[in-house]
Design a protein around this motif. Structure first.
Motif, PDB file in Angstrom:
ATOM      1  N   GLY A 172       0.334  -0.751   0.226  1.00 21.58           N
ATOM      2  CA  GLY A 172       0.468   0.024  -0.476  1.00 21.58           C
ATOM      3  C   GLY A 172       0.545   1.220   0.008  1.00 21.58           C
ATOM      4  O   GLY A 172       0.396   2.397   1.245  1.00 21.58           O
ATOM      5  N   LEU A 173       1.898   0.993  -1.022  1.00 22.28           N
ATOM      6  CA  LEU A 173       3.159   2.697  -0.498  1.00 22.28           C
ATOM      7  C   LEU A 173       2.840   3.264  -1.505  1.00 22.28           C
ATOM      8  O   LEU A 173       2.201   2.841  -2.863  1.00 22.28           O
ATOM      9  CB  LEU A 173       4.395   1.755  -0.647  1.00 22.28           C
ATOM     10  CG  LEU A 173       4.658   1.179   0.288  1.00 22.28           C
ATOM     11  CD1 LEU A 173       5.876   0.690  -0.074  1.00 22.28           C
ATOM     12  CD2 LEU A 173       4.674   2.078   1.797  1.00 22.28           C
ATOM     13  N   ARG A 174       2.740   4.919  -1.789  1.00 21.69           N
ATOM     14  CA  ARG A 174       2.702   5.596  -2.723  1.00 21.69           C
ATOM     15  C   ARG A 174       4.082   6.131  -3.154  1.00 21.69           C
ATOM     16  O   ARG A 174       4.966   6.636  -2.242  1.00 21.69           O
ATOM     17  CB  ARG A 174       1.953   6.736  -2.359  1.00 21.69           C
ATOM     18  CG  ARG A 174       0.229   6.734  -1.947  1.00 21.69           C
ATOM     19  CD  ARG A 174      -0.336   7.791  -0.908  1.00 21.69           C
ATOM     20  NE  ARG A 174       0.467   7.899  -0.770  1.00 21.69           N
ATOM     21  CZ  ARG A 174       0.225   7.833   0.795  1.00 21.69           C
ATOM     22  NH1 ARG A 174      -0.918   6.680   1.121  1.00 21.69           N
ATOM     23  NH2 ARG A 174       0.760   8.802   2.096  1.00 21.69           N
ATOM     24  N   PRO A 175       4.425   5.922  -4.399  1.00 21.57           N
ATOM     25  CA  PRO A 175       5.951   6.121  -4.748  1.00 21.57           C
ATOM     26  C   PRO A 175       6.850   7.820  -5.203  1.00 21.57           C
ATOM     27  O   PRO A 175       4.979   7.784  -5.620  1.00 21.57           O
ATOM     28  CB  PRO A 175       5.729   4.562  -5.898  1.00 21.57           C
ATOM     29  CG  PRO A 175       4.952   5.273  -6.985  1.00 21.57           C
ATOM     30  CD  PRO A 175       3.240   4.817  -5.530  1.00 21.57           C
ATOM     31  N   TYR A 176       7.538   7.658  -4.631  1.00 21.68           N
ATOM     32  CA  TYR A 176       8.159   8.795  -5.448  1.00 21.68           C
ATOM     33  C   TYR A 176       8.981   7.942  -6.118  1.00 21.68           C
ATOM     34  O   TYR A 176       9.858   7.623  -6.202  1.00 21.68           O
ATOM     35  CB  TYR A 176       9.099   9.751  -4.443  1.00 21.68           C
ATOM     36  CG  TYR A 176       9.335  11.032  -5.222  1.00 21.68           C
ATOM     37  CD1 TYR A 176       9.286  12.129  -5.737  1.00 21.68           C
ATOM     38  CD2 TYR A 176      11.301  11.071  -5.204  1.00 21.68           C
ATOM     39  CE1 TYR A 176       9.339  13.322  -6.434  1.00 21.68           C
ATOM     40  CE2 TYR A 176      12.112  11.728  -5.940  1.00 21.68           C
ATOM     41  CZ  TYR A 176      11.621  13.041  -6.391  1.00 21.68           C
ATOM     42  OH  TYR A 176      12.291  13.525  -7.235  1.00 21.68           O
ATOM     43  N   LEU A 177       9.087   8.621  -8.014  1.00 19.36           N
ATOM     44  CA  LEU A 177       9.640   7.717  -8.985  1.00 19.36           C
ATOM     45  C   LEU A 177      10.947   8.753  -9.852  1.00 19.36           C
ATOM     46  O   LEU A 177      10.518   9.702  -9.944  1.00 19.36           O
ATOM     47  CB  LEU A 177       8.735   7.774 -10.141  1.00 19.36           C
ATOM     48  CG  LEU A 177       6.901   6.784  -9.751  1.00 19.36           C
ATOM     49  CD1 LEU A 177       6.122   6.729 -10.665  1.00 19.36           C
ATOM     50  CD2 LEU A 177       7.759   4.880  -9.501  1.00 19.36           C
ATOM     51  N   LEU A 178      11.444   7.902  -9.555  1.00 21.56           N
ATOM     52  CA  LEU A 178      12.823   8.451  -9.504  1.00 21.56           C
ATOM     53  C   LEU A 178      13.359   7.490 -11.228  1.00 21.56           C
ATOM     54  O   LEU A 178      14.486   6.145 -10.575  1.00 21.56           O
ATOM     55  CB  LEU A 178      13.996   8.651  -8.804  1.00 21.56           C
ATOM     56  CG  LEU A 178      15.135   9.698  -9.350  1.00 21.56           C
ATOM     57  CD1 LEU A 178      14.695  11.187  -9.540  1.00 21.56           C
ATOM     58  CD2 LEU A 178      16.235   9.537  -7.631  1.00 21.56           C
ATOM     59  N   ILE A 179      12.771   7.387 -11.843  1.00 20.48           N
ATOM     60  CA  ILE A 179      13.024   7.164 -13.378  1.00 20.48           C
ATOM     61  C   ILE A 179      12.735   7.004 -14.676  1.00 20.48           C
ATOM     62  O   ILE A 179      12.188   8.776 -15.154  1.00 20.48           O
ATOM     63  CB  ILE A 179      11.292   5.623 -13.000  1.00 20.48           C
ATOM     64  CG1 ILE A 179      10.168   6.618 -13.181  1.00 20.48           C
ATOM     65  CG2 ILE A 179      11.647   4.693 -11.817  1.00 20.48           C
ATOM     66  CD1 ILE A 179       9.186   5.348 -13.460  1.00 20.48           C
ATOM     67  N   HIS A 180      12.746   6.211 -15.643  1.00 17.15           N
ATOM     68  CA  HIS A 180      12.949   6.961 -16.789  1.00 17.15           C
ATOM     69  C   HIS A 180      12.060   7.209 -17.163  1.00 17.15           C
ATOM     70  O   HIS A 180      10.795   6.206 -17.561  1.00 17.15           O
ATOM     71  CB  HIS A 180      14.111   5.587 -17.435  1.00 17.15           C
ATOM     72  CG  HIS A 180      14.116   6.315 -18.959  1.00 17.15           C
ATOM     73  ND1 HIS A 180      13.864   6.486 -20.250  1.00 17.15           N
ATOM     74  CD2 HIS A 180      15.464   7.124 -19.955  1.00 17.15           C
ATOM     75  CE1 HIS A 180      13.705   6.648 -21.221  1.00 17.15           C
ATOM     76  NE2 HIS A 180      16.060   7.486 -20.693  1.00 17.15           N
ATOM     77  N   ALA A 181      11.509   8.232 -18.019  1.00 20.12           N
ATOM     78  CA  ALA A 181      10.636   8.284 -18.550  1.00 20.12           C
ATOM     79  C   ALA A 181       9.752   7.814 -19.076  1.00 20.12           C
ATOM     80  O   ALA A 181       8.453   7.386 -19.528  1.00 20.12           O
ATOM     81  CB  ALA A 181      10.513   9.814 -19.266  1.00 20.12           C
ATOM     82  N   ASP A 182      10.490   6.434 -19.706  1.00 23.01           N
ATOM     83  CA  ASP A 182       9.816   5.772 -20.942  1.00 23.01           C
ATOM     84  C   ASP A 182       9.611   4.828 -20.105  1.00 23.01           C
ATOM     85  O   ASP A 182       8.495   4.096 -20.273  1.00 23.01           O
ATOM     86  CB  ASP A 182      11.238   5.329 -21.954  1.00 23.01           C
ATOM     87  CG  ASP A 182      11.728   6.104 -22.744  1.00 23.01           C
ATOM     88  OD1 ASP A 182      10.980   7.035 -23.254  1.00 23.01           O
ATOM     89  OD2 ASP A 182      12.845   5.460 -23.612  1.00 23.01           O
ATOM     90  N   LEU A 183       9.409   4.319 -18.688  1.00 25.84           N
ATOM     91  CA  LEU A 183       8.931   3.307 -17.525  1.00 25.84           C
ATOM     92  C   LEU A 183       7.606   4.388 -17.037  1.00 25.84           C
ATOM     93  O   LEU A 183       7.365   3.406 -16.926  1.00 25.84           O
ATOM     94  CB  LEU A 183       9.903   3.477 -16.870  1.00 25.84           C
ATOM     95  CG  LEU A 183       9.926   1.639 -16.000  1.00 25.84           C
ATOM     96  CD1 LEU A 183       9.478   0.619 -17.120  1.00 25.84           C
ATOM     97  CD2 LEU A 183      10.702   1.505 -14.891  1.00 25.84           C
ATOM     98  N   ASP A 184       7.358   5.279 -16.866  1.00 29.05           N
ATOM     99  CA  ASP A 184       6.448   5.858 -16.806  1.00 29.05           C
ATOM    100  C   ASP A 184       5.033   5.267 -16.286  1.00 29.05           C
ATOM    101  O   ASP A 184       5.113   5.078 -15.290  1.00 29.05           O
ATOM    102  CB  ASP A 184       6.311   7.697 -17.096  1.00 29.05           C
ATOM    103  CG  ASP A 184       7.066   8.584 -16.702  1.00 29.05           C
ATOM    104  OD1 ASP A 184       8.017   8.602 -15.593  1.00 29.05           O
ATOM    105  OD2 ASP A 184       7.216   9.705 -17.502  1.00 29.05           O
ATOM    106  N   PRO A 185       4.792   4.918 -18.281  1.00 24.53           N
ATOM    107  CA  PRO A 185       3.679   3.552 -18.336  1.00 24.53           C
ATOM    108  C   PRO A 185       3.206   3.117 -17.374  1.00 24.53           C
ATOM    109  O   PRO A 185       2.136   2.519 -17.201  1.00 24.53           O
ATOM    110  CB  PRO A 185       3.539   3.627 -19.289  1.00 24.53           C
ATOM    111  CG  PRO A 185       4.475   4.709 -20.537  1.00 24.53           C
ATOM    112  CD  PRO A 185       5.999   4.735 -19.305  1.00 24.53           C
TER     113      PRO A 185
END
Length: 262
Positions: free
Chosen positions: A82-95
């Motif tokens: 049940g976690l809400r992420p702060y996403l430090l990821i590549h734009a192509d992985l956003d989906p």
């Protein structure tokens, strides 16, 4: 008896958008031998859907359920807890994470974020970690290979945040034991019944050996001269095609042997 083969994708099956020589035929031969195949990757620049589409475009007869990606493992972990992420990821992985709530984040997800790995974003992640948010990562890979050169992967940035915040990241891709065990459970085999083939001596080969899998290091992808010395007990082959020709050339699964240079 060997029942399953785990194949790393980048550097083992293809490189820079092209299938490596003999790789498509090698995978077909493994399938014909009746082995359970699983395709495992720490890539954090592609969704699982895109990984599957690219493999099919290159001629690999792969089903979506056979593909295990580190980002998918992270997403499952976020949902389970049940976690809400702060996403430090590549734009192509956003989906991959688009359907998850990310307001008031209480977890940091770190991957190979390329140009997003700037000071402001890393510092924002650091602030969350200081407040107790867990650091979830695809892996600790030091580098990956692209266009004939090695490039920084997520691992060095994972270590930087661990050092700054005084915490330890939760690794949900390779080389984490949980990732390998999930793949083995899906294939319904024990570690002793599986072979891992990879080009990363630490995250693919040594990690698999530590868990009891047979392992083979291929001299393609990110392999560097001398890596075999860091993988005691593992086989070594020039590429996947060479491994399959040696071990399964007669069509019988489970034949054992050691490649040259091991």
């Amino acid at each position: 008896m060997l029942k399953a083969v785990l194949l790393d994708i980048g550097g083992v099956l293809h490189e820079d958008g092209r299938a490596l020589p003999g790789a498509v035929e090698a995978v077909a031969r493994l399938q014909a031998a009746g082995l359970a195949l699983r395709f495992v990757t720490n890539t954090s620049r592609k969704t699982g859907e895109r990984v599957h589409a690219e493999l099919r475009e290159l001629g690999f007869a792969v089903e979506p359920a056979q593909i295990f990606t580190a980002p998918a493992a992270i997403k499952a972990h976020l949902r389970r807890h049940g976690l809400r992420p702060y996403l430090l990821i590549h734009a192509d992985l956003d989906p991959e994470f688009a359907d998850l709530a990310s307001d008031a984040p209480d977890a940091v997800v770190l991957g190979d974020a390329a140009e997003r790995l700037d000071y402001d974003r890393l510092d924002a992640a650091f602030q969350l970690l200081q407040r107790g948010a867990p650091l979830l990562t695809v892996g600790t890979n030091r580098y990956f290979r692209r266009d004939g050169a090695l490039h920084l992967d997520a691992g060095p940035f994972v270590r930087a945040l661990e050092y700054a915040a005084g915490i330890e990241a939760v690794v949900l891709g390779k080389p984490a034991e949980g990732f390998f065990r999930a793949v083995l459970a899906d294939a319904e085999v024990s570690p002793e019944e599986a072979l891992m083939v990879g080009d990363d001596v630490e995250c693919d080969v040594a990690a698999a050996r530590a868990l009891g899998l047979e392992a083979c290091l291929v001299r393609t992808g990110k392999y560097r001269d001398g890596d075999e010395a860091r993988a005691p007990g593992a086989d070594c082959e020039d590429d996947l095609a060479s491994l399959v020709a040696r071990r399964f050339g007669d069509g019988r699964a489970g034949r054992r042997g050691r490649g040259k240079g091991c």
